[in-house]
Design a protein around this motif. Structure first.
Motif: not given
Ligand SMILES: [Mg+2]
Ligand SMILES: Nc1nc2c(ncn2[C@@H]2O[C@H](COP(=O)(O)OP(=O)(O)OP(=O)(O)O)[C@@H](O)[C@H]2O)c(=O)[nH]1
Length: 328
Positions: A93, A105, A112-113, A132
Motif C-alpha cells: 500500500s 491505508e 490492513t488492506t 494494491d
Molecule cells: Mg496494504
C-alpha cells in the motif's frame, strides 16, 4: 507479572467489541496484537489473541466459500495494468501511495488492506494502472485475488527486505498462487487450456531498502531468485529508486507508443496510441477503429529508422515514437 497494556490497546479492544463485520474485527485483532507488549506477562493474552485470529480467519474463509459474495474486479484503465502482491506488511500500500495519487491505508500491522485499490502512475506521456491488493499468507488468500492477478499485464511481487522471515513469506506466496493455478515467471505465456495454468510475467520488488540488513537480504534474494526473475529494490517510504522503478516497469511492459497526425498538421504527442512491441501498421489502425483498419491503404511515417514521410505498408513493424499519417 502484570500485563501493563498501553491505553491504545484498550481503545482498540473497544473498537473490536463495537465492530460488526468479521473482516473489521480481524483487522482490529491484528492491530491489538501489534500494540501489545510481548513479554511473559502477556503470554496468555498473546495466545488468546492468536487463537481468536485463527478462528476468525477460518470463519471468514468458510463464509466466503459458502456465499461467494465479496467478489472484487478491477476495471482496466491506462496503458497497462500492474498488480502489487505479496505477504502481509511488506509495503504494497505504501508503494501505491508513493507512486500514484491514491490514498490507501498504510499501517504497521498486517492485514490492513481488505480489497483492491487502483491508482494511476504517470510515466512520461502514459498512465499505468497500479493495483494494491490484500496480503497472501499461508492461511489466507482472498479467492477473488487470483482473477485480478490473471488479468494483469505485470505482477510486482513485493518482498520486505527487513523481514526476518523474508524467504519463507515469499515461498508461501508462490505456493498459494500455484494452488490457484498461477505460476509467476519471467515471461508471460498463454494460458494452456489443458491445465488452465496462467504464467504471469513477474518482477520481484525488494522494499524497505534502507539499511545494511536490507542490503544483505537483497543479496540473498538475488542469489535465490536472480536467475528466474528481474529483481529491483526500492524504499517506498524513503522514496529511494522510485523514478528508476517507473522506467523499469514501463520497459518490462513491452509496449510502444505511436502518434497519429493528419496531413499538413503536427502530431499530437500528448496522446499516444499504445501497442504491444512487434505491432504493425495494421494493428495500429485496428487499435483506432475496426472500419479504419479495413479501409487502410498505406501510411506515411516519421521517426526512428525511417526517412521523414516514408511510405509504408500494412505489415510494417512500428517502433516506439513513430509518427503515423494514415491514408485510406
Ligand atoms: Mg496494504
Ligand atoms: N522502513 C520502511 N518501512 C516501510 C516502507 N514501506 C512501507 N513501510 C512500512 O511497512 C508497514 C506496512 O506497510 P503497508 O504499505 O501497510 O504494507 P502492506 O503490504 O500494504 O500490508 P497489508 O495491507 O497488511 O498486506 C508500515 O508501517 C509502513 O510504514 C519502506 O520503504 N521502508
Amino acid at each position: 507479572m502484570p500485563a501493563n497494556l498501553p491505553p491504545q490497546y484498550y481503545e482498540a479492544e473497544r473498537r473490536y467489541r463495537e465492530a460488526k463485520e468479521p473482516q473489521d474485527k480481524l483487522k482490529i485483532l491484528h492491530e491489538m496484537f501489534a500494540i501489545m507488549p510481548k513479554h511473559k506477562g502477556t503470554d496468555k493474552l498473546q495466545a488468546d489473541l492468536k487463537f481468536r485470529i485463527s478462528k476468525l480467519k477460518k470463519e471468514i474463509q468458510q463464509k466466503k466459500k459458502a456465499s461467494r459474495r465479496d467478489q472484487y474486479f478491477v476495471e482496466k484503465e491506462g496503458a497497462a495494468c500492474v498488480v502489487l502482491i505479496g505477504a502481509p506488511n511488506v509495503g504494497k500500500s505504501q508503494i501505491l501511495s508513493s507512486l500514484t495519487n491514491a490514498t490507501p491505508e498504510v499501517a504497521p500491522y498486517p492485514y490492513t488492506t481488505l480489497k483492491p485499490l487502483c491508482g494511476m502512475m504517470p510515466f512520461e506521456n502514459v498512465q499505468i494502472q497500479l493495483v494494491d491488493t490484500p496480503p497472501i499468507s499461508s492461511d489466507f488468500m482472498e479467492p477473488w485475488l487470483a482473477g485480478i492477478i490473471r488479468q494483469a499485464d505485470l505482477v510486482l511481487l513485493v518482498v520486505d527486505l527487513l523481514s526476518e522471515s523474508m524467504l519463507e513469506e515469499t515461498e508461501t506466496v508462490f505456493k498459494r498462487l500455484e494452488q490457484s493455478k498461477i505460476q509467476l515467471e519471467i515471461e508471460e505465456r498463454e494460458v494452456n487450456p489443458l491445465d488452465g495454468i496462467a504464467h504471469k510475467k513477474t518482477m520481484i520488488l525488494g522494499n524497505k531498502n534502507e539499511s545494511e540488513d536490507s542490503e544483505e537480504n537483497l543479496t540473498v534474494l538475488k542469489d535465490l531468485y536472480g536467475q528466474r526473475f528481474p529483481i529491483f529494490s526500492i524504499s517506498a517510504k524513503g522514496k529511494k529508486n522510485l523514478e528508476e522503478l517507473k522506467k523499469k516497469i514501463f520497459d518490462s511492459l513491452g509496449i510502444l507508443r505511436v502518434y497519429t497526425k493528419v496531413p499538413g498538421k503536427k502530431a499530437d504527442f500528448e496522446d499516444p496510441v499504445i501497442l504491444k512491441i512487434g505491432s504493425t501498421l495494421l494493428d495500429a489502425a485496428r487499435a483506432i477503429h475496426k472500419d479504419f483498419a479495413y479501409n487502410l491503404k498505406y501510411a506515411r511515417l516519421w521517426g526512428n529508422g525511417v526517412y521523414d514521410g516514408q511510405m509504408v505498408q500494412k505489415d510494417f513493424v512500428l517502433k516506439d515514437g513513430h509518427v503515423v499519417e494514415f491514408h485510406i
